[in-house]
Design a protein around this motif. Structure first.
Motif, mmCIF file in Angstrom:
data_model
loop_
_atom_site.group_PDB
_atom_site.id
_atom_site.type_symbol
_atom_site.label_atom_id
_atom_site.label_comp_id
_atom_site.label_asym_id
_atom_site.label_seq_id
_atom_site.Cartn_x
_atom_site.Cartn_y
_atom_site.Cartn_z
ATOM 1 N N GLY A 286 15.216 -1.084 -0.934
ATOM 2 C CA GLY A 286 15.825 -0.485 0.245
ATOM 3 C C GLY A 286 15.079 -0.787 1.523
ATOM 4 N N GLY A 287 14.404 -1.933 1.559
ATOM 5 C CA GLY A 287 13.643 -2.296 2.750
ATOM 6 C C GLY A 287 12.198 -1.857 2.711
ATOM 7 N N ILE A 288 11.798 -1.161 1.642
ATOM 8 C CA ILE A 288 10.409 -0.722 1.488
ATOM 9 C C ILE A 288 9.677 -1.720 0.599
ATOM 10 C CG2 ILE A 288 8.889 1.092 0.618
ATOM 11 C CD1 ILE A 288 11.028 3.121 1.320
ATOM 12 N N GLU A 289 8.593 -2.267 1.110
ATOM 13 C CA GLU A 289 7.830 -3.308 0.421
ATOM 14 C C GLU A 289 6.726 -2.692 -0.438
ATOM 15 O OE1 GLU A 289 4.910 -7.081 1.654
ATOM 16 O OE2 GLU A 289 5.925 -5.882 3.189
ATOM 17 N N VAL A 290 6.613 -3.143 -1.683
ATOM 18 C CA VAL A 290 5.588 -2.642 -2.597
ATOM 19 C C VAL A 290 4.463 -3.668 -2.710
ATOM 20 C CG1 VAL A 290 5.084 -1.875 -4.954
ATOM 21 C CG2 VAL A 290 7.301 -1.338 -3.914
ATOM 22 N N VAL A 291 3.228 -3.242 -2.458
ATOM 23 C CA VAL A 291 2.058 -4.106 -2.603
ATOM 24 C C VAL A 291 0.952 -3.320 -3.297
ATOM 25 C CG1 VAL A 291 2.621 -5.442 -0.527
ATOM 26 C CG2 VAL A 291 1.071 -3.492 -0.357
ATOM 27 N N GLU A 292 0.029 -4.028 -3.945
ATOM 28 C CA GLU A 292 -1.065 -3.355 -4.646
ATOM 29 C C GLU A 292 -2.112 -2.825 -3.668
ATOM 30 O OE1 GLU A 292 -2.726 -5.770 -7.695
ATOM 31 O OE2 GLU A 292 -0.808 -6.113 -8.692
ATOM 32 N N ARG A 293 -2.425 -3.620 -2.678
ATOM 33 C CA ARG A 293 -3.332 -3.257 -1.591
ATOM 34 C C ARG A 293 -3.041 -4.209 -0.449
ATOM 35 N NH1 ARG A 293 -9.521 -4.578 -3.080
ATOM 36 N NH2 ARG A 293 -9.197 -3.019 -4.715
ATOM 37 N N MET A 294 -3.571 -3.948 0.722
ATOM 38 C CA MET A 294 -3.294 -4.834 1.846
ATOM 39 C C MET A 294 -4.441 -4.801 2.842
ATOM 40 S SD MET A 294 -0.418 -2.605 3.964
ATOM 41 C CE MET A 294 -0.391 -3.697 5.391
ATOM 42 N N MET A 295 -4.492 -5.834 3.679
ATOM 43 C CA MET A 295 -5.458 -5.891 4.762
ATOM 44 C C MET A 295 -4.695 -5.663 6.062
ATOM 45 S SD MET A 295 -8.766 -6.240 5.050
ATOM 46 C CE MET A 295 -9.383 -7.254 3.691
ATOM 47 N N HIS A 296 -5.098 -4.652 6.787
ATOM 48 C CA HIS A 296 -4.420 -4.278 8.028
ATOM 49 C C HIS A 296 -5.208 -4.793 9.224
ATOM 50 C CE1 HIS A 296 -2.207 -1.863 10.933
ATOM 51 N NE2 HIS A 296 -3.345 -1.342 11.360
ATOM 52 N N ASP A 297 -4.535 -5.539 10.099
ATOM 53 C CA ASP A 297 -5.152 -6.013 11.333
ATOM 54 C C ASP A 297 -4.963 -4.947 12.402
ATOM 55 O OD1 ASP A 297 -5.980 -8.551 10.363
ATOM 56 O OD2 ASP A 297 -3.912 -9.265 10.518
ATOM 57 N N GLY A 298 -6.032 -4.249 12.731
ATOM 58 C CA GLY A 298 -5.953 -3.180 13.706
ATOM 59 C C GLY A 298 -5.782 -3.696 15.120
ATOM 60 N N ALA A 299 -5.239 -2.851 15.977
ATOM 61 C CA ALA A 299 -5.069 -3.216 17.381
ATOM 62 C C ALA A 299 -6.418 -3.373 18.070
ATOM 63 C CB ALA A 299 -4.228 -2.159 18.099
ATOM 64 N N ASP A 300 -7.467 -2.829 17.453
ATOM 65 C CA ASP A 300 -8.816 -2.950 18.016
ATOM 66 C C ASP A 300 -9.497 -4.254 17.611
ATOM 67 O OD1 ASP A 300 -9.202 -2.473 15.341
ATOM 68 O OD2 ASP A 300 -10.381 -0.637 15.597
ATOM 69 N N GLY A 301 -8.748 -5.125 16.903
ATOM 70 C CA GLY A 301 -9.300 -6.408 16.491
ATOM 71 C C GLY A 301 -10.062 -6.359 15.181
ATOM 72 N N LYS A 302 -10.133 -5.177 14.565
ATOM 73 C CA LYS A 302 -10.855 -5.033 13.308
ATOM 74 C C LYS A 302 -9.892 -5.085 12.124
ATOM 75 C CE LYS A 302 -14.581 -2.314 15.374
ATOM 76 N NZ LYS A 302 -15.339 -1.030 15.351
ATOM 77 N N LYS A 303 -10.453 -5.408 10.960
ATOM 78 C CA LYS A 303 -9.663 -5.476 9.736
ATOM 79 C C LYS A 303 -9.947 -4.250 8.875
ATOM 80 C CE LYS A 303 -9.206 -10.513 9.394
ATOM 81 N NZ LYS A 303 -7.728 -10.468 9.539
ATOM 82 N N TYR A 304 -8.869 -3.687 8.310
ATOM 83 C CA TYR A 304 -8.993 -2.492 7.484
ATOM 84 C C TYR A 304 -8.359 -2.741 6.115
ATOM 85 C CZ TYR A 304 -10.155 -0.151 11.854
ATOM 86 O OH TYR A 304 -10.758 0.214 13.039
ATOM 87 N N LEU A 305 -9.154 -2.556 5.076
ATOM 88 C CA LEU A 305 -8.641 -2.640 3.718
ATOM 89 C C LEU A 305 -7.895 -1.347 3.413
ATOM 90 C CD1 LEU A 305 -8.564 -4.005 0.887
ATOM 91 C CD2 LEU A 305 -10.707 -2.796 0.394
#
Length: 279
Positions: A108-127
Motif C-alpha cells: 500500500g505504498g509502505i516500504e519494508v526494510v530491515e534497517r536503513m541509513m538516514h541522511d540527516g538535514a544536518d549532513g550527518k548519517k543516522y543508522l
C-alpha cells in the motif's frame, strides 16, 4: 484549562517536519494507546515517516485476537499519508518480525526494510534499526567484551539466525529486554548497556548517530561521540521523534487527545486564526 486551550490553538494547524520516527505502538495489544497515536498523526505531517518496529504486536495477536476499530484507523491513516506523497518506511521489530520475510516489498505504498541509513538535514548519517538484535549482546556483554569483536559480530549473526529459525518454527522471540524489566535492580544497567551497544553498532557502520526503539525508553543524547536517539513507545510514554528541516531533532510527547480539550471561544478561535498572519 488555559494550558489545554493553548494546546488546541497550537494544534489548529498541523506541524510539518522533515522526518517523523515512531516505534513500539503494539497494535493488537490492549496496552496500545492507538487513539493517542491516531490523534498525533492528525496533527503531524512529514516528508518521511519511519516506523521503527513493533508497530503491530504479532505475539499478542497469536495468543488472543484483539483489533478494535482504532487499530484499523491508525493503519488507514498511515496508508492515506503514503497515498498523498509521504514516504513511509517500515522497519520490523521482534513483535512484528513476520514482516522481516519481506524486505524491499511495498504494501500500500509502505516500504519494508530491515534497517536503513538516514541522511540527516544536518549532513550527518543516522543508522535506523529497531534494536532487538542486540538483546543477546547486552545479556552477555562482559563475556563478549573479553572475547573481542569476532565474538561480538558472531553473536549478532547467531541471534538474527536463531530469531529467523524460531519465526519459521512458529516459536516466539525471546526478549532479554522483557526479562530485564521484570528485575528492577537490573533495568537501569540494561538500558545503559543497550544504549552503549547500539551506539557502537552505529560507529561500526560509519554513522554519526543511531535511531532505534525496542526498550520503550525515549531519549535524545550523545553517547561517546554518537548521537543516540530512542523513539520511546505508544504503550506508556506516547512519544515520537521529529526531525526539523534544519536537522535538529525534537522528542514529542502526546498525552492529550484533542477531543478531550475544551473548545475555544469565538474570541480565542479568531486570535488563533490571526496569529500566523501576525507572525
Amino acid at each position: 484549562m488555559g494550558h489545554e486551550r493553548q494546546l488546541v490553538k497550537d494544534m489548529m494547524e498541523p506541524r510539518h517536519f522533515r522526518t517523523l520516527f515512531i516505534s513500539d505502538v503494539h497494535l493488537g495489544s490492549k496496552a496500545a494507546k492507538a487513539d493517542f497515536l491516531l490523534d498525533f498523526l492528525r496533527y503531524h505531517e512529514a516528508d518521511t515517516i519511519v516506523l521503527v518496529g513493533d508497530i503491530v504486536d504479532g505475539w499478542r495477536l497469536k495468543r488472543s485476537w484483539y483489533w478494535p476499530q482504532v487499530c484499523n484507523d491508525v493503519v488507514q491513516k498511515l496508508l492515506r499519508k503514503a497515498r498523498k506523497g509521504t514516504r513511509v518506511v517500515y522497519i520490523p521489530g521482534n513483535h512484528d518480525e513476520f514482516l522481516r520475510d519481506f524486505p524491499g516489498m511495498h504494501f500500500g505504498g509502505i516500504e519494508v526494510v530491515e534497517r536503513m541509513m538516514h541522511d540527516g538535514a544536518d549532513g550527518k548519517k543516522y543508522l535506523i534499526l529497531h534494536g532487538d538484535e542486540f538483546d543477546v549482546v547486552v545479556r552477555n556483554a562482559r563475556l563478549l567484551a573479553y572475547l573481542g569483536d569476532w565474538a561480538y559480530d558472531t553473536a549478532i549473526r547467531i541471534n538474527i539466525l536463531l530469531a529467523a529459525v524460531r519465526r519459521r518454527l512458529g516459536m516466539p522471540y525471546w526478549s532479554f529486554s522483557a526479562w530485564a524489566k521484570l528485575q528492577v535492580k537490573h533495568a537501569v544497567n540494561f538500558i545503559g548497556e543497550f544504549e552503549r551497544v547500539v551506539a557502537e553498532e552505529a560507529r561500526k557502520s560509519g554513522a554519526d548517530g543511531v535511531i532505534c526503539g525496542h526498550i520503550h525508553h525515549a531519549v535524545i543524547q550523545d553517547k561517546d561521540g554518537i548521537r543516540y536517539i530512542n523513539t520511546g513507545d505508544w504503550v506508556e510514554s506516547c512519544t515520537a521523534v521529529a526531525e526539523h528541516q534544519d536537522g535538529t531533532f525534537e522528542l514529542i510527547t502526546w498525552r492529550t487527545l484533542a477531543s478531550t480539550v475544551p473548545a475555544l471561544t469565538a474570541v480565542e478561535r479568531e486570535e488563533a486564526e490571526l496569529a500566523p498572519q501576525a507572525a
